[in-house]
Design a protein around this motif. Structure first.
Motif, PDB file in Angstrom:
ATOM      1  N   LEU A 127      36.494  51.805   2.244  1.00  0.00           N
ATOM      2  CA  LEU A 127      37.270  53.006   1.959  1.00  0.00           C
ATOM      3  C   LEU A 127      37.044  53.445   0.518  1.00  0.00           C
ATOM      4  O   LEU A 127      36.871  54.626   0.227  1.00  0.00           O
ATOM      5  N   SER A 128      37.011  52.450  -0.383  1.00  0.00           N
ATOM      6  CA  SER A 128      36.946  52.797  -1.802  1.00  0.00           C
ATOM      7  C   SER A 128      35.592  53.373  -2.177  1.00  0.00           C
ATOM      8  O   SER A 128      35.486  54.097  -3.156  1.00  0.00           O
ATOM      9  N   ILE A 129      34.533  53.062  -1.427  1.00  0.00           N
ATOM     10  CA  ILE A 129      33.250  53.664  -1.787  1.00  0.00           C
ATOM     11  C   ILE A 129      32.968  54.931  -0.981  1.00  0.00           C
ATOM     12  O   ILE A 129      31.882  55.481  -1.048  1.00  0.00           O
ATOM     13  N   SER A 130      33.940  55.394  -0.218  1.00  0.00           N
ATOM     14  CA  SER A 130      33.745  56.669   0.468  1.00  0.00           C
ATOM     15  C   SER A 130      34.010  57.793  -0.532  1.00  0.00           C
ATOM     16  O   SER A 130      34.299  57.538  -1.692  1.00  0.00           O
ATOM     17  N   ALA A 131      33.910  59.014  -0.049  1.00  0.00           N
ATOM     18  CA  ALA A 131      34.084  60.144  -0.963  1.00  0.00           C
ATOM     19  C   ALA A 131      35.554  60.444  -1.240  1.00  0.00           C
ATOM     20  O   ALA A 131      35.863  61.374  -1.972  1.00  0.00           O
ATOM     21  N   LEU A 132      36.464  59.644  -0.674  1.00  0.00           N
ATOM     22  CA  LEU A 132      37.889  59.871  -0.933  1.00  0.00           C
ATOM     23  C   LEU A 132      38.217  59.466  -2.363  1.00  0.00           C
ATOM     24  O   LEU A 132      37.788  58.419  -2.824  1.00  0.00           O
TER      25      LEU A 132
ATOM     26  N   ARG B 107      35.203  61.792   8.216  1.00  0.00           N
ATOM     27  CA  ARG B 107      36.211  62.572   7.487  1.00  0.00           C
ATOM     28  C   ARG B 107      36.314  62.095   6.050  1.00  0.00           C
ATOM     29  O   ARG B 107      36.439  62.887   5.125  1.00  0.00           O
ATOM     30  N   ALA B 108      36.279  60.781   5.880  1.00  0.00           N
ATOM     31  CA  ALA B 108      36.415  60.221   4.531  1.00  0.00           C
ATOM     32  C   ALA B 108      35.265  60.653   3.629  1.00  0.00           C
ATOM     33  O   ALA B 108      35.412  60.725   2.416  1.00  0.00           O
ATOM     34  N   TYR B 109      34.108  60.942   4.231  1.00  0.00           N
ATOM     35  CA  TYR B 109      32.989  61.438   3.432  1.00  0.00           C
ATOM     36  C   TYR B 109      32.965  62.958   3.378  1.00  0.00           C
ATOM     37  O   TYR B 109      31.963  63.562   3.028  1.00  0.00           O
ATOM     38  N   ILE B 155      26.578  57.684   8.239  1.00  0.00           N
ATOM     39  CA  ILE B 155      27.303  58.823   8.806  1.00  0.00           C
ATOM     40  C   ILE B 155      27.211  60.057   7.919  1.00  0.00           C
ATOM     41  O   ILE B 155      27.162  61.177   8.405  1.00  0.00           O
ATOM     42  N   HIS B 156      27.150  59.881   6.608  1.00  0.00           N
ATOM     43  CA  HIS B 156      27.104  61.046   5.715  1.00  0.00           C
ATOM     44  C   HIS B 156      25.684  61.353   5.275  1.00  0.00           C
ATOM     45  O   HIS B 156      25.474  62.021   4.275  1.00  0.00           O
ATOM     46  N   ASP B 157      24.714  60.841   6.014  1.00  0.00           N
ATOM     47  CA  ASP B 157      23.315  61.110   5.788  1.00  0.00           C
ATOM     48  C   ASP B 157      22.928  60.841   4.329  1.00  0.00           C
ATOM     49  O   ASP B 157      22.406  61.716   3.633  1.00  0.00           O
ATOM     50  N   PRO B 158      23.162  59.618   3.855  1.00  0.00           N
ATOM     51  CA  PRO B 158      22.885  59.327   2.448  1.00  0.00           C
ATOM     52  C   PRO B 158      21.384  59.206   2.183  1.00  0.00           C
ATOM     53  O   PRO B 158      20.621  58.869   3.097  1.00  0.00           O
ATOM     54  N   ALA B 159      20.995  59.488   0.944  1.00  0.00           N
ATOM     55  CA  ALA B 159      19.584  59.395   0.588  1.00  0.00           C
ATOM     56  C   ALA B 159      19.191  57.949   0.340  1.00  0.00           C
ATOM     57  O   ALA B 159      18.023  57.585   0.417  1.00  0.00           O
ATOM     58  N   VAL B 160      20.166  57.127   0.044  1.00  0.00           N
ATOM     59  CA  VAL B 160      19.898  55.727  -0.283  1.00  0.00           C
ATOM     60  C   VAL B 160      20.701  54.828   0.653  1.00  0.00           C
ATOM     61  O   VAL B 160      21.890  55.036   0.844  1.00  0.00           O
ATOM     62  N   LEU B 161      20.020  53.852   1.251  1.00  0.00           N
ATOM     63  CA  LEU B 161      20.720  52.922   2.134  1.00  0.00           C
ATOM     64  C   LEU B 161      20.561  51.521   1.587  1.00  0.00           C
ATOM     65  O   LEU B 161      19.460  51.095   1.244  1.00  0.00           O
TER      66      LEU B 161
END
Ligand SMILES: Nc1ncnc2c1ncn2[C@@H]1O[C@H](COP(=O)(O)OP(=O)(O)OP(=O)(O)O)[C@@H](O)[C@H]1O
Ligand SMILES: [Mg+2]
Lengths: 552, 315
Positions: A127-132, B107-109, B155-161
């Motif tokens: 959760l903490s590394i999400s965009a929230l 949603r969180a992203y 899920i948020h299509d990141p450039a770095v995995l």
């Protein structure tokens, strides 16, 4: 549709209306989805979870059943007279008693646990590394607490509506009570979340959960008692305009404190380089402004008569407030992260006024002192106004002492605590919490040590007399001054006392200025090119913005 | 593929100490767009520690790390938006099904409306979770959880995995599928950092590997480069007609041969040199008049390379 040829005029209307209905439905659903999209993700998820959770559903039905049983019991006992005798208030207090249980106990405790569970189930890091943002995380958790409150409320609301059919219940009382119940529950949940963010270790969690449950139980009992009292007596309060003024004042205090605790909880879980202090300092400024605003309202309503008392009250409350805030601010870490250094004020004007809002113990100390000095000057001005208008200067004389001594104590205790923390940090790691504890320890020593010395010197003496030895005990000294009883000082001359304190205060300030100087030497750092690039991409600058004197 | 001006992942003299444990010591490397970078080391090597720093879950003691040019210390918020981290554990929620789990993280992203639905749909298809959409996540098997975890990561299509031991607990078929997925991600232009204990597992899909132990980088390069530098010796097996002793004496005179031993007519030895040197050795043995009936040289496997490079120390 080929069949349409055969249909009568009446029937042709139908597809059109269903089409329109469909369209309306679809638009409604779309609107609903868009609305849910804007809701905090944590709230959406936790509401979904709650609806599937056995514990939640069980509590809901328990509340519901308790309400029904109460209703039937009362109706059965009172019999058909229920519509004639004023049983409304009695039943209402029963229902509020039932409602208090989930609202004061279960909802806040769930809020506390929800953070702990995230840590236990390893979801917290995800959760903490999400965009929230950290604020969004706290708000989301609060939001789901509110949703739960509303659900429990909906279980009780039919019964509360039922009491309207009975006599002796008015809407305003019920609305006020419901409002304050929700507010208390929300406040307790916020407190629980702050505790949840502060305690990460398992043992701390266990201790805290016990303490929290005790606090919640206290509030539960208080809520039941005061709601019963209020239901019976509300008619007296509601007509009194002061009741509403006090309510408003309480609400401002509630809102500002809530904002402060919210910032503190968010700061606890923010990453290290983030500026966690400035938002809290702004909130403190707002809170002080609100407090002074309400004091002004009181002064205007009551007039010159209460100026002296109001000044003492304001000063004392303010001293306690800034001591508490100062204990936290002076325990902050003395190094500014590169990220914070990017947002330092640039202009001279900005440097003079805004530097004190930057993180750091030195600026924190100065911030508290400056704010309290402002209040002290105001208090002095009030006393002066009262003294000149009444012409009696005797009480003004001791009141002035009070202001000066109070100011000196704040300056000395915060400053000495800050120096102590600085010293300790040369040898060991001192966290913010440890810093605050050091402040508390210092205060306890200052109060306790003279007592012990006194006892050792005169072990046979039962009552300790005030002497200059007790100068380090702010509570005793100030209470003697506040009671305007110079005789209480015994052999001690109040003037010597005040002079000593002021001198110490000045020395402490000077020592701290040396330590603070290094902190405010930081210059604003340029944005890293990559960050500037992205900023330009995300927010292309409008051509020419009027320059504020605080920037440039 | 056009490489961007800057690497998508960059470690710059990264250090991380836990008290006296030096989990990461002076690590530097770069990963560019479209690259799969393998991160190989024994238990306690510091893989997870350095990956957590990259994912902004921990802070370096010294040095810095950058994701798409943003420092993980100063701008973790910007790093988080373009990074997907798959930890070596699975974070589970009570009373949530697969779809809701993905929906929550979408949603969180910050994904909204149609965009979100599309993201969830394509991730479920990519990780082949479509059929499990309604299954509660508590009831997933280990392999399904790994898939879901990977799905959440992208899920948020990141450039770095950043994938910490994604293959742990997967069956052979799932491993192959995972490898395909990762190669696919690289062709989409992502930078992938993937850790494992096993070099062989990564050899096929990694453009580059780093071998680390006790927090230090021991070797960085393509798998071939690394195996070449370490492939200086090989095991040779010989069987002769007749007495072995003259042969053993003959070997004793040569300085490119060591560890000669005889076991029921089978001579084993270690030979320094590549394949050409081995061919030459065989010719010399025959020219010297020995009657060779069997000559076999065991090529060093990637496991051997790994064992050769690392020393098996555990902190
Ligand atoms: N939070 C911590 N506190 C103290 N020491 C730690 C912590 N995290 C890691 N370490 C130490 O750092 C070293 C590296 O650990 P790390 O988890 O990075 O290894 P790894 O390469 O991921 O190993 P594995 O293959 O077993 O997952 C170990 O010696 C470990 O004990
Ligand atoms: Mg690991």
């Amino acid at each position: 549709m080929s069949s349409s040829d055969l249909t009568t005029a009446e029937e042709t209307v139908e597809p059109a209306t269903t089409d329109r209905l469909d369209a309306v439905m679809r638009r409604g659903l779309e609107w609903l989805e868009a609305a849910v999209d804007r809701v905090n993700p944590i709230m959406v998820k936790e509401t979904r979870q709650a609806l599937k959770s056995r514990q939640f559903v069980l509590t809901f039905f328990l509340v519901l059943i308790a309400c029904w049983i109460t209703s039937f019991a009362v109706v059965a006992i009172v019999g058909p007279e229920v519509y004639y005798v004023a049983e409304g208030p009695t039943m209402l207090s029963f229902y509020f008693g039932i409602l208090a249980f989930p609202l004061m106990l279960i909802v806040p405790y769930t809020a506390f646990r929800s953070l702990a569970v995230e840590q236990e189930d390893n979801t917290y890091e995800l959760l903490s590394i999400s965009a929230l943002s950290t604020r969004q995380i706290i708000t989301g958790k609060l939001g789901s607490a509110v949703v739960q409150m509303l659900v429990y409320l909906s279980a009780v609301s039919p019964c509360i509506a039922f009491t309207f059919l009975l006599r002796g219940v008015d809407t305003l009382t019920v609305a006020l009570l419901l409002f304050y119940f929700m507010l208390t529950s929300l406040g307790l949940s916020m407190m629980a979340l702050l505790a949840g963010t502060a305690a990460r270790a398992r043992y701390a969690q266990v201790i805290l959960s016990v303490v929290l449950v005790l606090i919640f139980a206290y509030f539960l009992a208080g809520a039941i008692a005061s709601s019963t009292m209020f239901i019976l007596e509300s008619y007296r309060f509601i007509r009194d305009p002061w009741f509403w003024i006090v309510n408003l004042a309480f609400l401002t205090a509630y809102a500002t404190t809530f904002a402060l605790v919210h910032s503190a909880a968010a700061a606890h879980i923010a990453f290290n380089s983030e500026n966690r202090s400035s938002p809290m300092r702004w909130t403190m400024l707002v809170q002080q402004a609100c407090f002074l605003g309400w004091v002004t309202v009181m002064l205007m309503a009551e007039g010159l008569r209460i100026f002296g008392d109001a000044a003492m009250f304001t000063l004392t409350v303010s001293a306690a407030y800034w001591y508490a805030m100062g204990a936290v601010l002076t325990s902050e870490w003395p190094y500014l992260s590169r990220r914070v250094q990017r947002s330092l004020p640039k202009s001279t004007l900005g440097e003079v006024f805004l530097t004190w809002l930057n993180p750091g113990p030195g600026t924190g100390y100065m911030f508290c002192i400056a704010n309290f000095s402002f209040v002290a000057i105001l208090a002095w001005a009030l006393m002066f106004a009262m003294a000149t208008s009444s012409g009696t200067t005797t009480s003004f004389f001791t009141e002035q002492f009070y202001v000066v001594v109070c100011w000196s104590y704040l300056v000395i205790f915060l400053g000495a605590g800050k120096l102590l923390i600085g010293l300790a940090r040369r040898f060991i790691y001192v966290s913010l919490t440890a810093g605050v504890l050091l402040h508390v320890l210092l205060m306890l020593t200052a109060i306790g040590l003279p007592q012990i010395l006194d006892y050792l010197a005169h072990p046979q003496q039962f009552r300790v007399e005030y002497s200059l030895l007790h100068i380090s005990n702010p509570f005793w000294t100030l209470s003697l001054l506040a009671n305007q009883s110079p005789s209480g000082f015994g052999a001690t001359n109040p003037i010597t006392l005040a002079t000593l304190l002021i001198a110490t205060a000045l020395v402490v300030v000077l020592l701290n200025i040396r330590a603070t100087w290094g902190e405010i030497q930081h210059q604003r750092q340029a944005l890293p090119t990559r960050v500037a690039e992205e900023e330009a991409e995300l927010h292309p600058t409008p051509e020419s913005k009027p320059q504020s004197p605080w920037e440039s | 593929m056009i490489k961007p001006r800057h690497p998508l992942i960059e470690l710059r003299r990264l250090h991380r100490y836990f008290g006296t444990t030096r989990a990461v010591q002076d690590m530097s490397f770069e990963v560019y767009s479209g690259e799969v970078f393998g991160y190989i080391g024994p238990n306690g090597a510091g893989k997870t520690t350095s990956m957590r720093i990259l994912a902004t879950l921990d802070e370096p003691t010294a040095g810095d790390a950058f994701v798409d040019g943003f420092s993980v210390i100063d701008d973790p918020d910007r790093v988080r938006r373009r990074l997907g981290f798959m930890p070596d554990y699975f974070g589970t929620y009570q009373n949530v099904n697969v779809r809701e789990y993905l929906d929550f993280f979408a949603r969180a992203y910050g994904l909204r409306g149609h965009e979100r639905k599309q993201a969830i749909g394509s991730v479920m298809e990519f990780t082949m979770l479509d059929k499990l959409a309604k299954k509660p996540i508590d009831g997933l098997s280990k392999g399904m959880k790994q898939r879901l975890c990977l799905g959440r990561t992208m899920i948020h299509d990141p450039a770095v995995l950043i994938l910490d031991e994604p293959a742990a607990g997967l069956d052979p078929r799932a491993r192959i599928e995972l490898r395909e997925m990762i190669s696919q991600l690289a062709t989409m232009g992502k930078a992938v950092l993937i850790s494992s204990h096993i070099l062989t597992e990564l050899a096929e899909i990694c453009d580059k590997v780093a071998i680390i132990e006790t927090g230090r980088l021991l070797a960085v390069g393509t798998v071939d480069e690394i195996s070449e530098t370490s492939e200086t010796s090989s095991h040779v097996r010989l069987r002769l007609l007749g007495n072995e002793q003259p042969m053993v004496d003959w070997f004793a005179k040569r300085n490119d041969i060591s560890n000669v031993s005889v076991n029921v007519g089978l001579i084993t030895l270690t030979h320094e040199g590549g394949q050409e040197a081995q061919a030459l050795l065989l010719r010399e043995v025959i020219e010297a008049g020995f009657q060779v009936v069997e000559f076999a040289s065991k090529q060093k496997s990637l496991e051997d390379v790994f064992l050769h490079v690392t020393e098996g120390k555990i902190q």
